[in-house]
Design an enzyme around this catalytic site. Structure first.
Site, short mmCIF file in Angstrom:
data_model
loop_
_atom_site.label_atom_id
_atom_site.label_comp_id
_atom_site.label_asym_id
_atom_site.label_seq_id
_atom_site.Cartn_x
_atom_site.Cartn_y
_atom_site.Cartn_z
N LYS A 53 0.84 -1.21 0.00
CA LYS A 53 0.00 0.00 0.00
C LYS A 53 0.87 1.25 0.00
CE LYS A 53 -3.83 -2.46 2.10
NZ LYS A 53 -4.55 -2.87 3.30
N GLN A 97 -4.88 -1.37 9.48
CA GLN A 97 -4.74 -2.70 8.90
C GLN A 97 -5.37 -3.75 9.83
OE1 GLN A 97 -3.62 -3.27 5.84
NE2 GLN A 97 -3.82 -5.48 5.97
N ASP A 120 -11.05 2.85 3.48
CA ASP A 120 -11.30 1.41 3.38
C ASP A 120 -12.80 1.13 3.16
OD1 ASP A 120 -9.39 -0.62 3.46
OD2 ASP A 120 -9.05 -0.41 5.62
N1 GUN Z 1 -6.56 -6.78 5.95
C1 GUN Z 1 -6.69 -7.54 4.83
N2 GUN Z 1 -7.24 -6.80 3.84
C2 GUN Z 1 -7.45 -5.57 4.36
C3 GUN Z 1 -7.98 -4.36 3.81
O1 GUN Z 1 -8.40 -4.27 2.65
N3 GUN Z 1 -8.03 -3.31 4.67
C4 GUN Z 1 -7.59 -3.39 5.94
N4 GUN Z 1 -7.68 -2.29 6.69
N5 GUN Z 1 -7.09 -4.47 6.46
C5 GUN Z 1 -7.03 -5.57 5.67
#
Ligand code: GUN
Length: 284
Positions: A53, A97, A120
């Site tokens: 990311k 996350q 998100d």
């Molecule tokens: N953990 C696995 N996929 C994601 C996601 O798309 N966003 C977040 N915040 N955590 C994750």
């Protein structure tokens, strides 16, 4: 029939190029889209995800700040950090996350993020906005799936879409997005009896269960569009989705591969959401 492949890598590249253009325009106005990523603990998969990311953001011209916190951080301390990021006008998007350590309540943590910065799309306000058709942030994975359908010019009006998987971050929002395009939507899950009876009627199948071979060739209507959200490992340890790709591609009209399908699209839509957030607030 051999299905046409919907190439998530190629489409994500286009979306990142558009995102880079929008970012450059914002920067010319003195605003650099800024994503704050919060990682608590040392979950190995999460470490890889957040690294991607950050890299995606930086390659597209966005600023990404990664905060790492120890696994024994208290929930109160995390909530205080989120409130500080909410108050920081230079931060446009906040991503915590998941999964969080077990002593934390993920819902409470996510509900503390300002809905204006919930890139998100996991906040109840984002889910509610989607439900009632108001502007808000769409969760990145179903948003990416919709972009894939758009990329092949697929008209969902009057079509029957079957979503397998009812999670809050993929299945349920996916159903809402398809419904908003006037599809008839059936949401099934891993325990639906005679799942094939539903999927065989579907013009579009979205598989988001997290289990290999949930969808096999005999379960698919010839010519259907098959979108595979799964991310699993096969017996040889190779990445695979929920769909038996080799079998289903002989029946479907369109299919997304794993890897190189929905995964890169999810990452691209996070950039798009962060830029949307920056454009909405217009502050640097
Ligand atoms: N953990 C696995 N996929 C994601 C996601 O798309 N966003 C977040 N915040 N955590 C994750």
């Amino acid at each position: 029939m051999t299905a046409q492949i919907i190439d998530g890598n190629a489409l994500a590249k286009q979306i990142r190029a558009e995102a880079a253009g929008r970012t450059a325009a914002l920067k010319a106005r003195g605003v650099q889209p800024h994503l704050a990523i919060v990682l608590v603990g040392e979950d190995p998969a999460s470490q890889v995800y957040v690294k991607h990311k950050v890299a995606d953001s930086e390659q597209t011209g966005l600023k990404a700040t990664l905060e790492r916190h120890p696994v024994d951080m208290t929930e109160d301390a995390l909530l205080a950090r989120i409130r500080a990021l909410n108050a920081d006008a230079s931060v446009h998007g906040i991503l915590v996350q998941l999964p969080l350590p077990r002593h934390m309540d993920s819902h409470k943590v996510i509900e503390t993020i300002s809905p204006a910065k919930d890139v998100d799309g996991f906040h109840v306000a984002s889910a509610g906005a989607l439900m009632v058709g108001q502007p808000g942030f769409w969760p990145c994975t179903p948003y990416g799936c919709m972009k894939m359908l758009e990329s092949i010019g697929y008209d969902l009006r009057g079509k029957h879409a079957v979503v397998i998987g009812r999670s809050n971050i993929v299945g349920k929002p996916m159903a809402m997005m398809l419904l908003a395009k006037d599809a008839t939507v059936t949401v099934c899950h891993s325990r639906t009896p005679d799942l094939a009876a539903f999927t065989r009627q579907a013009d579009v199948v979205v598989a988001a269960v997290g289990k290999r071979n949930v969808l096999t060739a005999g379960m698919v209507k010839p010519g259907a569009v098959v979108i595979d959200v799964g991310m699993n490992r096969n017996d040889e340890g190779k990445l695979c989705g929920d769909v038996d790709f080799d079998g289903v591609k002989e029946v479907a009209g369109w299919i997304t591969p794993v890897p190189g399908g929905v995964g890169p699209m999810t990452r691209a839509m996070l950039l798009a959401n962060t830029i949307d957030a920056a454009e909405r607030t217009g502050r640097g």
